[in-house]
Scaffold this active site. Structure first.
Site, PDB file in Angstrom:
ATOM      1  N   GLU A  40     -10.068   0.551  -5.771  1.00  0.00           N
ATOM      2  CA  GLU A  40      -9.047  -0.177  -5.041  1.00  0.00           C
ATOM      3  C   GLU A  40      -9.577  -1.520  -4.556  1.00  0.00           C
ATOM      4  O   GLU A  40     -10.650  -1.594  -3.947  1.00  0.00           O
ATOM      5  CB  GLU A  40      -8.571   0.661  -3.845  1.00  0.00           C
ATOM      6  CG  GLU A  40      -7.231   0.239  -3.319  1.00  0.00           C
ATOM      7  CD  GLU A  40      -6.585   1.314  -2.456  1.00  0.00           C
ATOM      8  OE1 GLU A  40      -5.610   0.978  -1.772  1.00  0.00           O
ATOM      9  OE2 GLU A  40      -7.047   2.474  -2.463  1.00  0.00           O
ATOM     10  N   CYS A  46       0.873  -1.172   0.000  1.00  0.00           N
ATOM     11  CA  CYS A  46       0.000   0.000   0.000  1.00  0.00           C
ATOM     12  C   CYS A  46       0.910   1.221   0.000  1.00  0.00           C
ATOM     13  O   CYS A  46       1.580   1.509   0.999  1.00  0.00           O
ATOM     14  CB  CYS A  46      -0.912   0.011   1.232  1.00  0.00           C
ATOM     15  SG  CYS A  46      -1.895   1.523   1.409  1.00  0.00           S
ATOM     16  N   HIS A  79      -2.492  -4.410 -10.645  1.00  0.00           N
ATOM     17  CA  HIS A  79      -3.229  -3.248 -11.150  1.00  0.00           C
ATOM     18  C   HIS A  79      -3.554  -3.446 -12.617  1.00  0.00           C
ATOM     19  O   HIS A  79      -2.701  -3.874 -13.404  1.00  0.00           O
ATOM     20  CB  HIS A  79      -2.411  -1.962 -11.001  1.00  0.00           C
ATOM     21  CG  HIS A  79      -2.283  -1.508  -9.590  1.00  0.00           C
ATOM     22  ND1 HIS A  79      -3.152  -0.615  -9.017  1.00  0.00           N
ATOM     23  CD2 HIS A  79      -1.384  -1.845  -8.631  1.00  0.00           C
ATOM     24  CE1 HIS A  79      -2.798  -0.418  -7.751  1.00  0.00           C
ATOM     25  NE2 HIS A  79      -1.731  -1.149  -7.496  1.00  0.00           N
ATOM     26  N   GLY A  98      -1.317   2.432  -7.223  1.00  0.00           N
ATOM     27  CA  GLY A  98      -2.049   2.680  -8.461  1.00  0.00           C
ATOM     28  C   GLY A  98      -1.418   3.777  -9.281  1.00  0.00           C
ATOM     29  O   GLY A  98      -1.357   3.699 -10.529  1.00  0.00           O
ATOM     30  N   CYS A 153      -4.399   6.318  -4.366  1.00  0.00           N
ATOM     31  CA  CYS A 153      -3.831   4.967  -4.348  1.00  0.00           C
ATOM     32  C   CYS A 153      -2.395   5.082  -4.827  1.00  0.00           C
ATOM     33  O   CYS A 153      -2.144   5.325  -6.015  1.00  0.00           O
ATOM     34  CB  CYS A 153      -4.639   4.033  -5.242  1.00  0.00           C
ATOM     35  SG  CYS A 153      -3.977   2.345  -5.303  1.00  0.00           S
TER      36      CYS A 153
END
Length: 277
Positions: free
Chosen positions: A210, A73, A161, A222, A219
């Protein structure tokens, strides 16, 4: 047990310090903690534990608000780095996660830079259920002859992703399409879903559904994935600002070592003790 409520560009992060009193969590306990008003409320929970690797300063266990455990994360890692640097009174540290070791540096009072490592581009390690060219996979949304979205890029930045390139991120069907792609059979571990608009060669506008948390304001992984996917298709430069709903991240995909560097702000909202302990 000490905890802090933080945010990384609006992405709600809870940091639970279990280094002195390690705890074992499960999905139902995390879901209960994630419920605002009943628990402490968050998009991601970052649990600090003693490091396993001797070169690391802290080990971080990462949970989504739906009780799923994840390996990475980006926004949460910046928050953890700031929290631990404040305690250690230092400018650099090494964080250990399930995805590996992450180097972090403080570049401003509330600005943290994280070395997110090398992007994973091999279909088997994303992971995907079928062999495909991850620069542009065979996936579309809508009618066969006139899809509304098609040909996304796929990148793993510690988590998977799927990045669609769109004309206007504000109009992208994030909440309609995001859940469909998150659970698509191509992604056995589910996936995060990005909707990226190339504003300029140094500017990407990004919205992300997410995995395990839904539509969030930011994110970090991301943003890294969006830049990598765009560079692979020669849509932008290797250094760009990625604008998410909560603000701006600077992402660089370095040529020298193939590492992705993420830099952005964090904010401390409150800290205290959980259950008065």
């Amino acid at each position: 047990m000490k905890f802090a409520k933080m945010n990384g560009l609006g992405n709600q992060i809870a940091v639970l310090d279990a280094r002195e009193r390690p705890i074992t969590l499960n999905a139902s306990a995390v879901e209960a903690l994630a419920t605002a008003g009943k628990g402490i409320g968050f998009d991601q929970l970052m649990v600090l534990l003693p490091p396993k690797n001797p070169v690391a300063d802290v080990y971080t266990e990462i949970w989504n608000s739906d009780g799923s455990k994840v390996a990475a994360c980006g926004n949460g890692s910046r928050c953890v780095a700031w929290y631990v640097m404040r305690e250690m009174n230092c400018q650099n540290l090494v964080m250990e996660t399930e995805a590996g070791l992450l180097g972090a540096s403080k570049v401003g009072p509330n600005i943290i830079s994280i070395d997110m490592g090398e992007p994973i581009l091999d279909w088997e390690r994303i992971p995907m259920s079928e062999r495909m060219d991850t620069m542009r996979i065979e996936l579309q949304v809508g009618p066969i002859g006139d899809p509304i979205l098609h040909g996304p890029g796929v990148v793993n930045m510690g988590n998977p992703h799927c990045v669609f390139f769109v004309q206007d991120a504000e109009l992208a069907p994030v909440e309609a399409v995001g859940p469909m792609i998150e659970y698509h059979p191509l992604f056995p571990d589910r996936t995060n879903v990005g909707f990226a608009e190339i504003v300029a060669r140094d500017h990407i506008r990004l919205r992300v559904w997410e995995r395990g948390a839904g539509l969030t304001k930011a994110c970090g992984t991301g943003a890294c994935a969006a830049l990598v996917a765009a560079v692979r298709r020669r849509l932008c430069d290797r250094v760009a600002n990625v604008e998410v709903d909560g603000g701006m991240l600077q992402i660089e995909w370095r040529k020298s070592d193939n590492h992705v560097i993420m830099t952005g702000a964090v904010a401390l909202e409150s800290d205290g003790n959980l259950n008065g302990n």
